[in-house]
Design an enzyme around this catalytic site. Structure first.
Site, short mmCIF file in Angstrom:
data_model
loop_
_atom_site.label_atom_id
_atom_site.label_comp_id
_atom_site.label_asym_id
_atom_site.label_seq_id
_atom_site.Cartn_x
_atom_site.Cartn_y
_atom_site.Cartn_z
N ASP A 44 0.84 -1.20 0.00
CA ASP A 44 0.00 0.00 0.00
C ASP A 44 0.88 1.26 0.00
O ASP A 44 0.59 2.22 -0.70
CB ASP A 44 -0.92 -0.02 1.23
CG ASP A 44 -1.67 -1.34 1.32
OD1 ASP A 44 -2.37 -1.67 0.36
OD2 ASP A 44 -1.52 -2.05 2.33
N HIS B 244 -4.66 -3.36 6.39
CA HIS B 244 -4.45 -3.65 4.96
C HIS B 244 -5.81 -4.05 4.40
O HIS B 244 -6.14 -5.23 4.28
CB HIS B 244 -3.43 -4.76 4.76
CG HIS B 244 -3.40 -5.24 3.34
ND1 HIS B 244 -2.94 -4.45 2.30
CD2 HIS B 244 -3.81 -6.38 2.76
CE1 HIS B 244 -3.07 -5.10 1.16
NE2 HIS B 244 -3.61 -6.28 1.42
P1 NAX Z 1 -2.33 -18.00 -4.17
O1 NAX Z 1 -3.78 -18.35 -4.21
O2 NAX Z 1 -1.53 -18.03 -5.41
O3 NAX Z 1 -1.61 -18.93 -3.09
C1 NAX Z 1 -2.19 -19.21 -1.86
C2 NAX Z 1 -1.24 -20.06 -1.09
O4 NAX Z 1 -1.81 -20.31 0.19
C3 NAX Z 1 -0.97 -21.41 -1.75
O5 NAX Z 1 0.38 -21.70 -1.65
C4 NAX Z 1 -1.81 -22.34 -0.89
O6 NAX Z 1 -1.33 -23.69 -0.88
C5 NAX Z 1 -1.69 -21.69 0.46
N1 NAX Z 1 -2.73 -22.13 1.38
C6 NAX Z 1 -4.04 -22.40 1.11
N2 NAX Z 1 -4.65 -22.88 2.20
C7 NAX Z 1 -3.72 -22.85 3.20
C8 NAX Z 1 -3.73 -23.25 4.55
N3 NAX Z 1 -4.83 -23.77 5.12
N4 NAX Z 1 -2.58 -23.11 5.27
C9 NAX Z 1 -1.47 -22.60 4.71
N5 NAX Z 1 -1.39 -22.25 3.41
C10 NAX Z 1 -2.50 -22.38 2.68
O7 NAX Z 1 -2.28 -16.58 -3.47
P2 NAX Z 1 -1.20 -15.40 -3.58
O8 NAX Z 1 -1.55 -14.53 -4.71
O9 NAX Z 1 0.16 -15.98 -3.49
O10 NAX Z 1 -1.56 -14.57 -2.25
C11 NAX Z 1 -1.30 -15.09 -0.97
C12 NAX Z 1 -1.96 -14.25 0.10
O11 NAX Z 1 -1.45 -12.92 0.08
C13 NAX Z 1 -3.49 -14.08 -0.08
O12 NAX Z 1 -4.10 -14.23 1.18
C14 NAX Z 1 -3.61 -12.67 -0.56
O13 NAX Z 1 -4.89 -12.12 -0.25
C15 NAX Z 1 -2.51 -12.00 0.21
N6 NAX Z 1 -2.05 -10.68 -0.25
C16 NAX Z 1 -1.69 -9.79 0.69
C17 NAX Z 1 -1.16 -8.57 0.37
C18 NAX Z 1 -0.75 -7.59 1.42
O14 NAX Z 1 -0.39 -6.48 1.05
N7 NAX Z 1 -0.76 -7.91 2.72
C19 NAX Z 1 -1.02 -8.14 -1.05
C20 NAX Z 1 -1.01 -9.28 -1.99
C21 NAX Z 1 -1.94 -10.43 -1.67
O15 NAX Z 1 -3.21 -10.10 -2.16
#
Ligand code: NAX
Length: 326
Positions: free
Chosen positions: A157, A185
């Site tokens: 952000d 966030h």
């Molecule tokens: P993806 O959907 O590509 O990957 C998700 C990952 O989480 C996968 O590796 C999956 O195996 C894992 N996962 C699913 N269930 C799980 C569980 N029970 N325990 C542990 N891991 C689990 O998502 P991606 O684009 O890589 O984003 C990951 C996270 O970052 C999401 O929650 C997303 O909303 C968040 N973000 C946060 C941001 C921030 O600024 N704080 C910005 C970017 C992103 O949107």
């Protein structure tokens, strides 16, 4: 002797994982004189995809990458780690409310907090997986790791806000400093241009279009994630990975004189934010693992109202998970 850093990662086969891992291996985070051991966690169904990611890491032949370990057991993945980047979380499915997402993800961070407490004593934790602030709050309450080592990411952000100001003022983004993201966030976050600077001058003197600063600018930053999904069909990954790198680097190095950076950390009561709430503040780091909240920044009534709104949202999120707070 060359330093070695152990980095544990969750969400290792996800989009952000795929963007950040080669950069950690290449030395973009800890420097070109620090070796890295990657300890990658995935949920069991994603272990096969993770194998492919590991093959690519090996094929990168990164001189600084000493070892890559994988596990679907968090205690193994966090063992002896110096940093844990908690990126993995369950995505929001169609029709799911934010409250449901918070409830779905909470237990993940209860388990990871407990696993980390058992496995690592010199660890710093960055939570990226959403809802990041509240997930970090849950993890923090379920481990005995000192609270000040738990952070949630608002650096994306901050970077988005800096980029928009730079475009508006027609200056390189490096000229935009002192950018604070206050709060959550989420769409209630408040990017503060009252205290930001452009080329060493108050941002609101350089961009005098106050309606834009208090209107379109804030909305643009708050909704940038949705704008990227609409254009790309996928959520931001490369910029999120870059922000996580910036976050770790900011905590690992001394903040340049006069500047600050933003991250969500447990509040000490500064600016009237309830003690212990994971709230994004302006921070300075001494580069030796210590940070402080920048004090005394002036706030107009407009800013106070925005900060109050994002605080209210975080308190509501906290109440939804009160039974998970140990
Ligand atoms: P993806 O959907 O590509 O990957 C998700 C990952 O989480 C996968 O590796 C999956 O195996 C894992 N996962 C699913 N269930 C799980 C569980 N029970 N325990 C542990 N891991 C689990 O998502 P991606 O684009 O890589 O984003 C990951 C996270 O970052 C999401 O929650 C997303 O909303 C968040 N973000 C946060 C941001 C921030 O600024 N704080 C910005 C970017 C992103 O949107």
């Amino acid at each position: 002797m060359q330093r070695t850093v152990r980095v544990a990662l969750t969400g290792s086969s996800g989009q952000i994982g795929y963007s950040i891992l080669p950069r950690i291996a290449a030395g973009d985070v800890f420097g070109k004189d620090t070796k890295v051991i990657l300890q990658l966690f995935e949920i069991t169904p994603a272990m096969q995809a993770l194998e492919g990611v590991v093959m690519e890491l090996l094929d990168g032949a990164y001189p600084l990458l000493e070892d890559v370990k994988t596990s679907d057991n968090p205690e193994v993945a966090f063992d002896g780690a110096n940093w844990a980047l908690l990126i993995g979380s369950k995505p929001r499915s169609k029709g799911m409310e934010r409250g449901d997402l918070i409830r779905e993800n909470g237990p993940i961070f209860v388990g990871q907090g407990k696993a980390m407490a058992k496995a690592a004593d010199d660890i710093r934790v960055l939570v990226v997986g959403n809802p990041a602030n509240t997930n970090a709050l849950i993890g923090m309450h379920n481990s005995d790791i000192p609270h000040e080592r738990w952070h949630a990411m608002t650096r994306l952000d901050e970077n988005r806000a800096k980029a928009q100001l730079a475009i508006k003022a027609s200056v390189p983004v490096s000229k935009v400093t002192n950018m604070t993201i206050w709060g959550n966030h989420s769409a209630t976050q408040y990017p503060d241009t009252e205290n930001a600077q452009i080329d060493g001058k108050p941002a609101q003197d350089v961009i005098s279009h106050i309606e834009w600063l208090q209107g379109e600018f804030i909305t643009k930053v708050q909704k940038r994630g949705a704008e990227i999904i609409a254009a790309r069909g996928l959520s931001s990954a490369a910029s999120a990975a870059n922000a996580a790198i910036d976050h770790v680097k900011s905590f690992e190095s001394a903040t340049p004189t006069g500047d600050w950076f933003s991250a969500a950390v447990p509040s000490d009561g500064s600016y009237g934010i309830d003690k212990g709430l994971l709230f994004s503040f302006p921070l300075r780091s001494d580069g030796n693992g210590n940070w402080e909240i920048v004090q005394g920044l002036p706030m107009s009534d407009f800013a106070k109202e925005k900060v109050e709104a994002t605080k209210k949202e975080l308190l509501e999120e906290k109440s939804v998970v009160s039974d998970l707070l140990g």
